[in-house]
Design an enzyme around this catalytic site. Structure first.
Site, PDB file in Angstrom:
ATOM      1  N   ASP A  74       0.918  -1.774  -0.378  1.00 41.89           N
ATOM      2  CA  ASP A  74      -0.065  -0.105  -0.159  1.00 41.89           C
ATOM      3  C   ASP A  74       1.187   0.821   0.168  1.00 41.89           C
ATOM      4  OD1 ASP A  74      -3.146   1.444   0.612  1.00 41.89           O
ATOM      5  OD2 ASP A  74      -1.451   1.854   1.973  1.00 41.89           O
ATOM      6  N   GLU A 121       1.913  -0.353  -4.941  1.00 37.73           N
ATOM      7  CA  GLU A 121       0.588   0.998  -5.137  1.00 37.73           C
ATOM      8  C   GLU A 121       1.435   2.006  -5.263  1.00 37.73           C
ATOM      9  OE1 GLU A 121      -3.310   3.078  -3.403  1.00 37.73           O
ATOM     10  OE2 GLU A 121      -2.317   2.246  -2.369  1.00 37.73           O
TER      11      GLU A 121
END
Ligand SMILES: *[C@@H]1O[C@H](CO)[C@@H](O)[C@H](O)[C@H]1NC(C)=O
Ligand SMILES: *[C@@H]1O[C@H](CO)[C@@H](O)[C@H](O)[C@H]1NC(C)=O
Ligand SMILES: *[C@@H]1O[C@H](CO)[C@@H](O)[C@H](O)[C@H]1NC(C)=O
Ligand SMILES: *[C@@H]1O[C@H](CO)[C@@H](O)[C@H](O)[C@H]1NC(C)=O
Ligand SMILES: *[C@@H]1O[C@H](CO)[C@@H](O)[C@H](O)[C@H]1NC(C)=O
Length: 533
Positions: A225, A249
């Protein structure tokens, strides 16, 4: 209870089975991923299925056990891996202005699992079941930050339990890289205290933590993330300690160069540039800008270290559902075909198979159970694409071969990868004349191909051309060299005619066009060109 005896039996057996679950980028390249928000995928048997209001932003009842109990559903669509939302303990306090941490991203103590989703044994049972099915588990991890509700939280309950492990509070100044990496995501209702990943104590604790976590649970891969909010130097050590594939990400990323620089520090990244430009090219109504798509492919070839491990998607928990941005199902089917047949790892966000249409967060985190887990037009397309891709990655060098664009126009794009030519259009469902895509294939005239969706035979014309017509509407076309497809379970239409629909190999199509013999097809289609559909 014979539990202790059983357990020690399994323990004894498992001592002799070496753990083989530390999957590399090379292994992940052959996989296709179904992305799950644990809380929203499935309920325990007998639970009330009218319980989930997405706007309430609270838990709806999915667990690791309910994922395990419904893996047939995922596997039957042909997926060979799942990605699940973060598993570590989240914020424990009262409800915030943005609800409760049902999504799992509000990390508190990384050393504990999130008891909302089950126990350590439940998570291990899920992973054991995946491995038994030869499927991989990818776990979402949040490393950039923890979560709090003020700028001066009491850190004693966090794994990083001292203020010195964090950057001091500052709101992010977007566009300033230092600020994006050192300041805090979130806002003043929900703050996301930012770890100082240049602090050697933080780095070594993180590395030790991820090594243990991956080993204990036999994790095959990590989805990282907010990867661009951490300094690049941190990632090689972290992913090296994990010893498994890391895909990061790099949110938003319209430009390939902004995203490509993170492949290297990380094994791979989620392909946001492709996502954004597929929308530009395929959504209806939309600009229909296929040039945006071809530009992305050209730049990707130049700037990514390795396009064949990129994570290609049309939806995720942070962006509006495709069907909320496009009114025509064929636009999603064509764009989806692109994400499966282009270089990289296809990723499907749960609910895409039902064309869920929630716009942004939280509406794009719908519960899956009201859908009834039945088969749909979209799931049939995914199944076919997975079936083909699984066959190709097993029997050919397809996964490592690179895509070459054959042609592009305002109506669509065609590319070749291995012995597969994919033709995708943005014209939508209504039948149209005059929107043909003439595809210059690299094959000799009279070469036979089979479209995996219609199972019809195609034959290259003079100079190797294939001509896609859309007089029956703008469906995606995936042409596989017939001599190759013959070795796969796809399009075994002869079985259907002789044995009835029950013999349909994946239950996907209600009306199945009987497959012509190659000889008949060559003759008829040479005469009938260009009536291809
Ligand atoms: C960028 O952000 C950093 C960290 O907050 C700050 O020190 C620096 O002054 C900012 N640079 C500019 C040009 O605003
Ligand atoms: C906090 O949440 C409330 C309610 O959603 C919102 O009106 C407000 O703008 C938020 N405050 C900040 C600082 O973002
Ligand atoms: C299409 O996308 C390209 C970027 O690749 C851009 O330069 C161009 O202006 C876009 N055209 C339209 C009509 O939006
Ligand atoms: C691919 O190969 C693996 C390993 O040999 C096997 O388990 C799997 O069933 C194969 N899949 C297909 C679609 O052929
Ligand atoms: C396409 O052209 C054929 C032959 O001229 C005609 O019969 C058909 O109605 C046309 N279809 C559309 C959608 O225009």
């Amino acid at each position: 209870m014979s539990f202790p005896i059983l357990c020690s039996f399994f323990l004894a057996v498992s001592l002799f089975i070496p753990s083989v679950h530390s999957a590399t980028a090379e292994q992940w390249r052959t996989r296709s991923i179904y992305q799950i928000i644990t809380d929203r995928f499935a309920l325990p048997a007998g639970a009330n299925t009218n319980n989930c209001d997405v706007d309430a932003q609270t838990w709806c009842g999915g667990t690791w056990n309910t994922i395990r109990e419904n893996l047939d559903y995922v596997q039957n669509m042909g997926f060979t891996a799942i990605w699940i939302s973060p598993v570590q303990q989240n914020y424990q306090g009262p409800r915030t202005a943005y609800g409760d941490p049902y999504h799992g991203y509000w990390i508190q103590d990384l050393t504990k699992l999130n008891d909302k989703f089950g126990t350590s044994d439940d998570l291990k049972a899920l992973i054991a079941e995946l491995h038994k099915r030869d499927m991989y588990i990818m776990v979402d991890v949040v490393v950039n930050n923890v979560m709090a509700t003020s700028t001066q939280p009491d850190y004693s309950r966090y794994m990083f339990n001292d203020v010195s492990f964090y950057h001091p509070y500052c709101p992010i100044q977007w566009g300033n890289t230092t600020s994006e990496q050192d300041c805090w995501l979130g806002d003043l209702n929900v703050t996301l205290p930012d770890l100082d990943t240049t602090n050697p104590t933080v780095t070594s604790r993180y590395n030790a933590w991820i090594k243990d976590f991956v080993q204990e649970y036999e994790i095959d891969g990590l989805r990282i993330d907010a990867a661009k909010h951490v300094d690049k130097e941190f990632w090689p050590g972290f992913c090296g300690s994990a010893g498994v594939f890391c895909i990061g990400e790099v949110f938003g990323g319209l430009e390939v160069e902004d995203v490509a620089q993170w492949q290297g520090p990380l094994d791979s990244v989620l392909n946001f540039p492709l996502y954004n430009n597929l929308l530009e090219g395929f959504k209806i109504p939309g600009p229909g800008n296929i040039t945006a798509v071809t530009d992305t492919l050209t730049q990707s070839k130049q700037l990514f270290k390795d396009t064949t491990v990129l994570g290609n998607f049309l939806e995720n928990q942070d962006v509006p559902r495709f069907a909320s941005q496009s009114v025509d199902p064929q636009s999603m089917y064509n764009a989806m075909t692109f994400t499966f047949m282009y270089d990289g790892i296809p990723i499907v966000y749960y609910g895409q198979e039902f064309s869920f249409n929630g716009a942004g967060d939280p509406k794009n985190r719908e519960p899956l159970w009201p859908s009834g887990y039945v088969s749909t037009g979209a799931s049939e397309i995914m199944s076919k694409l997975n079936q083909l891709r699984n066959f190709l990655v097993n029997t050919t060098q397809w996964a490592t071969s690179e895509t070459t664009v054959l042609t592009a126009s305002q109506y669509g794009i065609a590319f070749v990868k291995g012995d597969v030519i994919s033709i995708m259009t943005n014209i939508g469902s209504p039948p149209q004349n005059g929107t043909n895509i003439a595809v210059p294939s690299p094959y000799d005239p009279n070469t036979g191909f089979t479209d995996i969706f219609s199972c019809k035979q195609w034959v290259t014309g003079s100079k190797g051309f294939l001509d896609a017509e859309y007089t029956l509407g703008g469906k995606p076309i995936v042409l596989v060299l017939s001599t190759l497809l013959d070795q796969s379970p796809l399009c075994k239409g002869e079985l259907i005619t002789s044995q009835g629909l029950g013999a349909n190999n994946n239950g996907a199509e209600a009306s199945w066009s009987p497959r012509w013999s190659s000889a008949t097809a060559a003759v008829s289609l040479l005469l009938a060109l260009p009536a291809m559909w």
